[in-house]
Structures are given as structure tokens and as C-alpha cells.
Design an enzyme around this catalytic site. Structure first.
Site, PDB file in Angstrom:
ATOM      1  N   HIS A  49      -5.795   6.859  -7.089  1.00 32.54           N
ATOM      2  CA  HIS A  49      -6.936   7.632  -6.420  1.00 32.54           C
ATOM      3  C   HIS A  49      -7.062   8.166  -7.661  1.00 32.54           C
ATOM      4  CE1 HIS A  49      -5.210   6.188  -2.176  1.00 32.54           C
ATOM      5  NE2 HIS A  49      -6.464   5.467  -3.034  1.00 32.54           N
ATOM      6  N   ASN A  88      -0.992   4.920   2.541  1.00 34.26           N
ATOM      7  CA  ASN A  88      -2.185   5.974   1.975  1.00 34.26           C
ATOM      8  C   ASN A  88      -1.072   6.996   0.478  1.00 34.26           C
ATOM      9  OD1 ASN A  88      -5.249   6.826   0.708  1.00 34.26           O
ATOM     10  ND2 ASN A  88      -4.300   8.123   1.886  1.00 34.26           N
ATOM     11  N   GLU A  89      -1.460   6.763  -0.597  1.00 36.31           N
ATOM     12  CA  GLU A  89      -0.958   8.198  -1.005  1.00 36.31           C
ATOM     13  C   GLU A  89       0.568   8.275  -0.552  1.00 36.31           C
ATOM     14  OE1 GLU A  89      -3.323  10.769  -0.927  1.00 36.31           O
ATOM     15  OE2 GLU A  89      -5.595  10.377  -1.766  1.00 36.31           O
ATOM     16  N   ARG A 106     -11.795  -1.095   2.621  1.00 37.79           N
ATOM     17  CA  ARG A 106     -11.093  -0.092   3.394  1.00 37.79           C
ATOM     18  C   ARG A 106     -10.812   0.221   3.925  1.00 37.79           C
ATOM     19  NH1 ARG A 106      -7.939   3.789   1.047  1.00 37.79           N
ATOM     20  NH2 ARG A 106      -5.625   3.817   0.483  1.00 37.79           N
ATOM     21  N   TYR A 147      -9.146  11.854  -8.174  1.00 32.54           N
ATOM     22  CA  TYR A 147     -10.270  13.012  -7.821  1.00 32.54           C
ATOM     23  C   TYR A 147     -10.017  13.924  -9.067  1.00 32.54           C
ATOM     24  CZ  TYR A 147     -10.976  10.641  -3.328  1.00 32.54           C
ATOM     25  OH  TYR A 147     -10.843  10.235  -2.104  1.00 32.54           O
ATOM     26  N   TRP A 170     -14.533   6.882  -1.963  1.00 32.69           N
ATOM     27  CA  TRP A 170     -14.491   7.211  -0.789  1.00 32.69           C
ATOM     28  C   TRP A 170     -15.990   8.327  -0.503  1.00 32.69           C
ATOM     29  CZ3 TRP A 170     -10.390   7.754   2.389  1.00 32.69           C
ATOM     30  CH2 TRP A 170     -10.238   8.381   3.658  1.00 32.69           C
ATOM     31  N   GLU A 195      -9.794   5.065  -3.862  1.00 30.49           N
ATOM     32  CA  GLU A 195     -10.492   5.819  -3.910  1.00 30.49           C
ATOM     33  C   GLU A 195     -11.434   6.806  -4.806  1.00 30.49           C
ATOM     34  OE1 GLU A 195      -8.731   8.793  -1.056  1.00 30.49           O
ATOM     35  OE2 GLU A 195      -8.197   6.823   0.026  1.00 30.49           O
TER      36      GLU A 195
END
Length: 450
Positions: A222, A155-156, A78, A224, A280, A251
Site C-alpha cells: 500500500h 488488510n494491513e 478490491r 501512501y 483507494w 492501495e
């Protein structure tokens, strides 16, 4: 909950590896599609992304990273790009070169505009509309590349404010891209800094998917700090799988300032459900999150602990990645895809044992190489074993999609749980990384069915 990491925008580092062979790839006529909630390639074969994020926009000189990422076993990357709103714009020529690097190294290129990060909460961020303007402006770089690229709009898009319009804005962005003639699989990121803790993407995914006239959208979560518990990870990903909606983990990391994501559960759940993931990130993190670097200073021979976990650990890249079938094994995309790609070399295994095997060196550098072996059943088999003897002092350092053992120059590879049973004419592949000291000739193989 704000979850965003900062990346340094300066300082290029000397890279250690380079490709010996540079090949100008050809293009294919068809591209990725979504079928029954799964991402399939131009041959109609399932493709599960196993790769990393690469911060190209901030480190445009690190183009050798594509070869290095491939050499570590990845099948996808990516790529961070910029439309010029927050960062330095990547033009069409630069994007075309990135795609070329991906193709030369048998990587599927996921291209994303990073400037949209946190829109609505981050005042400098780009809107999705501005991201679409960029994609239309550089469309020439992606034309004819549908078989090798996935377009990740932005992105996001949205932080923790204004995210309520995510569904409508995403559908509008997809419509504009389709009207402009884009036929690519389009990947769309979740709001809430990519983590969708409000379940906005989860609850509206079916609506957004159906709004695309091509029904060719891949959703991107993503993971996290919101994903500290295995149960949360399984619940979120399982919702998409159970509802026949395509999703990938675009991610994730092993730690973060907002919490401690359970990377083991992310990897295990992705493997269980057959979902793609992209860790990531390759290198270049700063601002207190340097621990998210997978390599030290873009050096593939110096993996961090996070890099070792992602590339070489259980359910990691080396153990699970399979090269997209649109590549014919030589570093050159296959211009006329077929469900079972024709080997580029003559079979090197002895016939008559129920299977044959072909050995291809995919990449080679000063003291190392990346190889793939294709096993084809001549009759229905429940398992297989391939053996060979190296004549030039080569050795295997790590392998994926097979159990590989060595005794001196003798190497034996056998099937694993998911690729041993083959119908007559069916093929499977395994790969490995090795070392050599000078010559790196292709050995003769013996394939035996069980």
C-alpha cells in the site's frame, strides 16, 4: 508512522446507473495462478489488475457500484469485508452476492478482511488467525470461484508494533487456508499499516512464497506517504520484479495525512513493470481523508480530481485496463476457458484486409454504454486500424488500448505501441465508453492491417 484512513459507516446514497441485463454466471474449473512471478488467469493469460477499492462492508446498499466501476473501465475491484471483530460481519450470502455482482460486470473480485488493519498497534484489530477462521466459515461462498476471485487474507496486518512476526504468521495463515481446501491465489498485505517501511515483507517475501505448497501467493503493498519519491517506488517494486516475485499495489492515493505519495510515479512504474494497481477508494471516506474519494457520493458521473486522474489520466485505468480473458464478452464468465476466447457474435468486419474485428456491447444503461472490440490478425501484421459508422447517434467519450478519433458518426481506432504487432491468429482487445439516445445497434466494422 501510522498510516490509516477512516471510513464512514453510515448513509447510503442514490446511485444513477443500473444494468439493463442481469446474467447468472457459470463457474470455471481452474483459477488464477502465479507463473514466473506473474499473475495469470485460468486461461494462462497474463492479468494485470486495473481497478479500485470499494468499501462494501460499510455501504452494503451500494451494490450498483460494481456496474459503475466496470463502466469506468476497471477490470478488478478490491472489496472491503468484515469478519465481525471490528465492524459488522459480512455473511456467506452477502459475499456470494458480491462475487455475483463482480462476475456480471466482468470484474475480478479481490476480497479482503479489513478488521486486521494495524493489528499489534490497534487494540481492536483482528488477528490473521481470526481472519482465517472467517474465510473457512464462509468457504461455501468462494467454492468454484477460483477463476474470478482472489483471496486477500487481511488488510494491513500489523501496524508498527509486533510486525516482526509477519512472515511466520502469514505463512501459518496460508497453510491453514490450503489445509481447508482453498486453491485460490492468496494475496497477502504488508505490515507497517501496509507500507512496509521496515522492508519486512520485501526481505521475507521469497521465504513466504516458497512456504506455500501451491506457490500461489501475490504480495500487496500500500503506497501512501512512505512513497513520496519516484526512486523509492521504483526501488521497492523493482526488487520484486527483479527477483521474480509477484506484487501488486493494492492501495494508493494522491495525498495522505502522513505525506504526499507520488501517484504519477506509482502509475507509471506499475505500467512499466506490468504490475496491477487498485486505487483507494470509490467513495465514502471520512475522518479528514474525504479527498481520497474517487467519486462524489458514489456518483460515477461526478468524478473528483483524484477520480479523473486515476480513471482517465495517463497510465490510468481507462488507458490500460484489459478485461480478464475468463470473460467471454457478454457479461457472463466463460465456463470452458480457452487461450483465445471464441467471440459470442459473428464477425462484423469486412474480411480480406489482413484482420477482422468483433464489436460487443458489454454494459448498457439509460444514456450510455461500455463496448469492447476484439481484433484478430489473419496474417502477421505490424499494425491495424478499425473503422465504423454509427447509425443511431452514438458517440465515443473515452477509450483504452487504442487511439480512437471521431468525425460525426465516423469512428476510427488504431493500435497503440504495445498491441499493434500480431501474429496470424493472434487477437487483442480495446474498449471504450460511449453515449447513446435510445437505440444502440452494433455497427459493421472494417479492419485493415498495416
Amino acid at each position: 508512522m501510522r498510516t490509516r484512513l477512516a471510513l464512514a459507516a453510515s448513509a447510503a446514497f442514490t446511485l444513477l446507473l443500473s444494468l439493463v441485463l442481469v446474467i447468472q454466471p457459470a463457474s470455471a474449473d481452474t483459477g488464477f495462478q502465479i507463473e514466473n512471478g506473474r499473475l495469470v488467469d485460468a486461461n494462462g493469460n497474463d492479468f494485470v489488475m486495473r481497478g479500485v477499492n470499494h468499501p462494501h462492508s460499510w455501504f452494503t446498499g451500494e451494490t450498483e457500484s460494481f456496474a459503475e466501476i466496470s463502466s469506468l473501465g476497471a477490470n478488478a475491484v478490491r472489496v472491503v469485508l468484515s469478519n465481525g471483530v471490528q465492524y459488522t460481519r459480512n455473511g456467506a450470502d452477502d459475499v456470494a452476492n458480491v462475487i455475483s455482482e463482480c462476475k456480471q460486470n466482468q470484474l475480478i473480485c479481490v476480497l479482503e478482511v479489513h478488521d486486521t488493519t494495524g493489528y499489534g498497534e490497534e487494540s481492536a484489530a483482528s488477528s490473521l488467525d481470526q481472519a482465517v477462521d472467517y474465510w473457512i466459515d464462509i468457504q461455501s461462498a468462494l467454492e468454484g470461484e477460483e477463476a474470478y476471485t482472489i483471496l486477500n487474507i487481511g488488510n494491513e496486518p500489523y501496524g508498527n508494533e509486533g510486525y516482526e512476526s509477519w512472515a511466520a504468521d502469514t505463512s501459518d495463515a496460508v497453510d491453514r487456508l490450503r489445509d481447508a481446501g482453498y486453491e485460490h491465489t492468496i494475496m497477502v498485505d504488508a505490515p507497517n499499516w501496509g507500507q512496509d517501511w521496515t522492508n519486512t515483507m520485501r526481505d521475507n517475501a521469497a521465504q513466504v512464497f516458497e512456504s506455500d505448497p501451491d506457490r500461489n501467493i501475490l504480495f500487496d503493498i500500500h503506497m501512501y506517504g512512505v512513497y513520496e519519491e519516484a526512486s523509492t517506488i521504483r526501488d521497492y517494486l523493482g526488487h520484486f520484479v527483479d527477483n521474480g516475485l509477484p506484487i501488486a499495489v493494492g492501495e494508493f492515493g494522491h495525498d495522505h495525512s502522513d505525506g504526499d505519495p507520488d501517484e504519477d510515479a506509482i502509475l507509471a512504474t506499475a505500467e512499466e513493470y506490468g504490475l496491477g494497481y487498485l486505487g483507494w477508494s470509490y467513495s465514502g471516506n471520512s475522518g479528514g481523508v474525504e479527498y481520497l474519494d474517487l467519486t462524489n457520493d458514489f456518483d460515477p458521473n461526478s468524478l473528483t480530481s483524484w477520480g479523473e486522474r486515476l480513471f482517465n489520466g495517463e497510465n490510468g485505468i481507462a488507458a490500460t485496463a484489459e478485461t480478464a480473458s475468463v470473460y467471454n464478452g457478454s457479461g457472463d464468465p466463460d465456463p470452458t476457458p480457452t487461450p483465445t476466447p471464441t467471440p459470442t457474435d459473428e464477425p462484423t468486419s469486412e474480411p480480406g484486409e489482413g484482420c477482422t474485428a468483433d464489436y460487443t456491447v458489454q454494459n448498457e444503461w439509460a444514456d450510455g454504454f461500455l463496448a469492447q472490440v476484439s481484433v484478430t490478425a489473419e496474417e502477421d501484421v505490424e499494425g491495424w486500424e478499425v473503422s465504423w459508422t454509427y447509425d443511431d447517434g452514438q458517440s465515443v467519450t473515452n477509450a483504452w488500448n487504442a487511439e480512437v478519433s471521431s468525425s460525426g458518426s465516423q469512428v476510427t481506432a488504431s493500435d497503440v505501441s504495445y498491441n499493434g504487432s500480431l501474429a496470424a491468429g493472434q487477437s487483442t482487445e480495446f474498449g471504450f465508453q460511449g453515449t447513446h439516445s435510445g437505440s444502440n445497434s452494433v455497427p459493421d466494422l472494417t479492419c485493415s492491417a498495416r
